[in-house]
Structure formats: C-alpha cells, structure tokens
Design a protein around this motif. Structure first.
Motif, mmCIF file in Angstrom:
data_model
loop_
_atom_site.group_PDB
_atom_site.id
_atom_site.type_symbol
_atom_site.label_atom_id
_atom_site.label_comp_id
_atom_site.label_asym_id
_atom_site.label_seq_id
_atom_site.Cartn_x
_atom_site.Cartn_y
_atom_site.Cartn_z
ATOM 1 N N LEU A 174 0.610 -1.332 0.016
ATOM 2 C CA LEU A 174 0.038 -0.195 0.133
ATOM 3 C C LEU A 174 0.872 1.214 0.115
ATOM 4 C CD1 LEU A 174 -2.651 -0.955 2.746
ATOM 5 C CD2 LEU A 174 -2.869 -1.087 0.167
ATOM 6 N N PHE A 175 0.460 2.296 -0.304
ATOM 7 C CA PHE A 175 0.896 3.777 -0.191
ATOM 8 C C PHE A 175 1.249 3.947 1.193
ATOM 9 C CE2 PHE A 175 -0.701 8.428 -0.106
ATOM 10 C CZ PHE A 175 0.714 8.869 -0.526
ATOM 11 N N PRO A 176 2.537 4.395 1.474
ATOM 12 C CA PRO A 176 3.044 4.375 2.585
ATOM 13 C C PRO A 176 2.148 4.905 3.992
ATOM 14 C CG PRO A 176 4.759 4.396 1.326
ATOM 15 C CD PRO A 176 3.568 4.436 0.428
ATOM 16 N N PRO A 177 1.706 6.167 3.506
ATOM 17 C CA PRO A 177 0.801 6.849 4.472
ATOM 18 C C PRO A 177 -0.521 5.961 5.031
ATOM 19 C CG PRO A 177 1.616 8.408 3.129
ATOM 20 C CD PRO A 177 1.832 7.034 2.341
ATOM 21 N N VAL A 178 -1.308 5.224 3.936
ATOM 22 C CA VAL A 178 -2.306 4.459 4.197
ATOM 23 C C VAL A 178 -1.889 3.364 4.972
ATOM 24 C CG1 VAL A 178 -3.777 2.980 3.040
ATOM 25 C CG2 VAL A 178 -3.360 5.053 1.905
ATOM 26 N N GLN A 179 -0.511 2.885 4.585
ATOM 27 C CA GLN A 179 -0.292 1.592 5.476
ATOM 28 C C GLN A 179 0.040 1.943 6.756
ATOM 29 O OE1 GLN A 179 0.356 -2.119 4.239
ATOM 30 N NE2 GLN A 179 0.094 -1.989 6.761
ATOM 31 N N GLU A 180 0.657 3.158 7.134
ATOM 32 C CA GLU A 180 0.883 3.852 8.364
ATOM 33 C C GLU A 180 -0.514 3.828 9.291
ATOM 34 O OE1 GLU A 180 3.498 7.171 8.091
ATOM 35 O OE2 GLU A 180 4.675 5.974 6.881
ATOM 36 N N TYR A 181 -1.495 4.360 8.383
ATOM 37 C CA TYR A 181 -2.588 4.489 9.156
ATOM 38 C C TYR A 181 -3.313 3.165 9.533
ATOM 39 C CZ TYR A 181 -7.858 5.362 9.202
ATOM 40 O OH TYR A 181 -9.084 5.432 9.781
ATOM 41 N N LEU A 182 -3.281 2.235 8.662
ATOM 42 C CA LEU A 182 -3.758 0.851 8.837
ATOM 43 C C LEU A 182 -3.241 0.149 10.041
ATOM 44 C CD1 LEU A 182 -5.020 -0.154 5.196
ATOM 45 C CD2 LEU A 182 -6.391 0.571 7.151
ATOM 46 N N ASP A 183 -1.836 0.323 10.105
ATOM 47 C CA ASP A 183 -0.968 -0.258 11.046
ATOM 48 C C ASP A 183 -1.635 0.316 12.624
ATOM 49 O OD1 ASP A 183 0.549 -1.489 9.279
ATOM 50 O OD2 ASP A 183 2.274 -0.258 9.217
ATOM 51 N N GLY A 184 -1.850 1.573 12.532
ATOM 52 C CA GLY A 184 -2.442 2.216 13.799
ATOM 53 C C GLY A 184 -3.693 1.842 14.205
ATOM 54 N N VAL A 185 -4.679 1.450 13.315
ATOM 55 C CA VAL A 185 -6.060 1.217 13.528
ATOM 56 C C VAL A 185 -6.468 -0.182 13.605
ATOM 57 C CG1 VAL A 185 -6.731 3.646 12.944
ATOM 58 C CG2 VAL A 185 -6.846 1.766 11.148
ATOM 59 N N LEU A 186 -5.824 -1.074 12.760
ATOM 60 C CA LEU A 186 -6.155 -2.462 12.587
ATOM 61 C C LEU A 186 -5.369 -3.259 13.707
ATOM 62 C CD1 LEU A 186 -6.245 -3.143 8.823
ATOM 63 C CD2 LEU A 186 -8.178 -2.603 10.440
ATOM 64 N N PRO A 187 -5.977 -4.215 14.393
ATOM 65 C CA PRO A 187 -5.346 -5.116 15.368
ATOM 66 C C PRO A 187 -4.223 -6.315 14.412
ATOM 67 C CG PRO A 187 -7.448 -5.806 15.212
ATOM 68 C CD PRO A 187 -7.492 -4.514 14.258
ATOM 69 N N ARG A 188 -3.213 -6.283 15.123
ATOM 70 C CA ARG A 188 -2.022 -7.396 14.507
ATOM 71 C C ARG A 188 -2.169 -8.556 15.047
ATOM 72 N NH1 ARG A 188 2.779 -3.733 12.493
ATOM 73 N NH2 ARG A 188 1.801 -1.736 13.279
#
Length: 137
Positions: free
Chosen positions: A123-137
């Motif tokens: 993904l586009f890095p800012p989108v990936q960063e957003y998802l890294d912060g809001v989606l559980p891993r």
C-alpha cells in the motif's frame, strides 16, 4: 500549448474504510494494471472534493454510507499513473455488498495480516501507516 507531462484524466479518490478491525476491499470486474483488489474508488467529479468522492464511491460500489474522517495523502499511482487521493472513512450505516455489479465483482473485509494477499505490491506508505495504527495485528 499543452503540458504533455500532466495527466488530463480525472483525479481518483479512494476510501479507506475500517470497521471492526478490518478494512474494506473491492475486487474490480476489470483489473486496472496489476490491481484487482483495491479500496472503493472512483473519479472526482467536477466541483466535488476528494472526501465527497470517497463517500459517494463507497455508497455506489459497496452500498455503505460512510463519513470522511481525514485525508491520508495523495500520489500518482505507480501502476495506473492516475492522481490519487486517499481518504480515511468510518461507517455510518449499511452492510457492505456488491452494489454496482457492472464495476465490482466482490467485496470483503480484510484483516491486517491479509493485506499483502490482496495487494501484493503493498500500500501507499501513509495508508499502510494509518492501517498499522487502527487495525489489530
């Protein structure tokens, strides 16, 4: 005189919709370049904001009423060469389904661990960063 370096095609807005720890993805009936799965997205109409286009396209493609939360950034997509805006959105109402059978073949809610299976190029890095912060891993 025209600037041959500027893409005259309409700009595209993509909705990054997160609900219950997953992100919404749609599979296009016709892939764009190597893209098959992507976020709900489409042309920004004349006089429309990127946020407005993201909200409209999500309703048209996936039947979900969403609200724009914030812009995640813009870029020229490396595969399609289209100018893209990415908008974080939250679900207001509805259940995701294939609402536009001409454009969309399937919809799914994707977990963080599944993102690369749906979008192998990443993904586009800012989108990936957003998802890294809001989606559980």
């Amino acid at each position: 005189m025209t600037d041959q370096g500027v893409d005259s095609r309409p700009r595209i807005s993509a909705a990054v919709v997160v609900q219950r720890g997953r992100v919404l993805m749609v599979r296009r009936r016709i892939a764009e370049g190597s893209l098959s799965w992507q976020f709900p997205a489409g042309k920004i109409e004349s006089g429309e904001s990127p946020e407005g286009a993201a909200v409209r396209e999500t309703l048209e493609e996936a039947g979900l009423c969403v609200a724009a939360v914030r812009s995640l950034g813009e870029r020229v997509h490396p595969d399609t060469h289209r100018h893209m805006s990415y908008i974080a959105c939250e679900v207001v109402s509805g259940t995701a389904h294939v609402a536009d059978r001409d454009e969309v073949a399937e919809v799914t809610w994707c977990a963080h661990s599944e993102i690369l299976a749906y979008v192998p190029a990443g993904l586009f890095p800012p989108v990936q960063e957003y998802l890294d912060g809001v989606l559980p891993r």
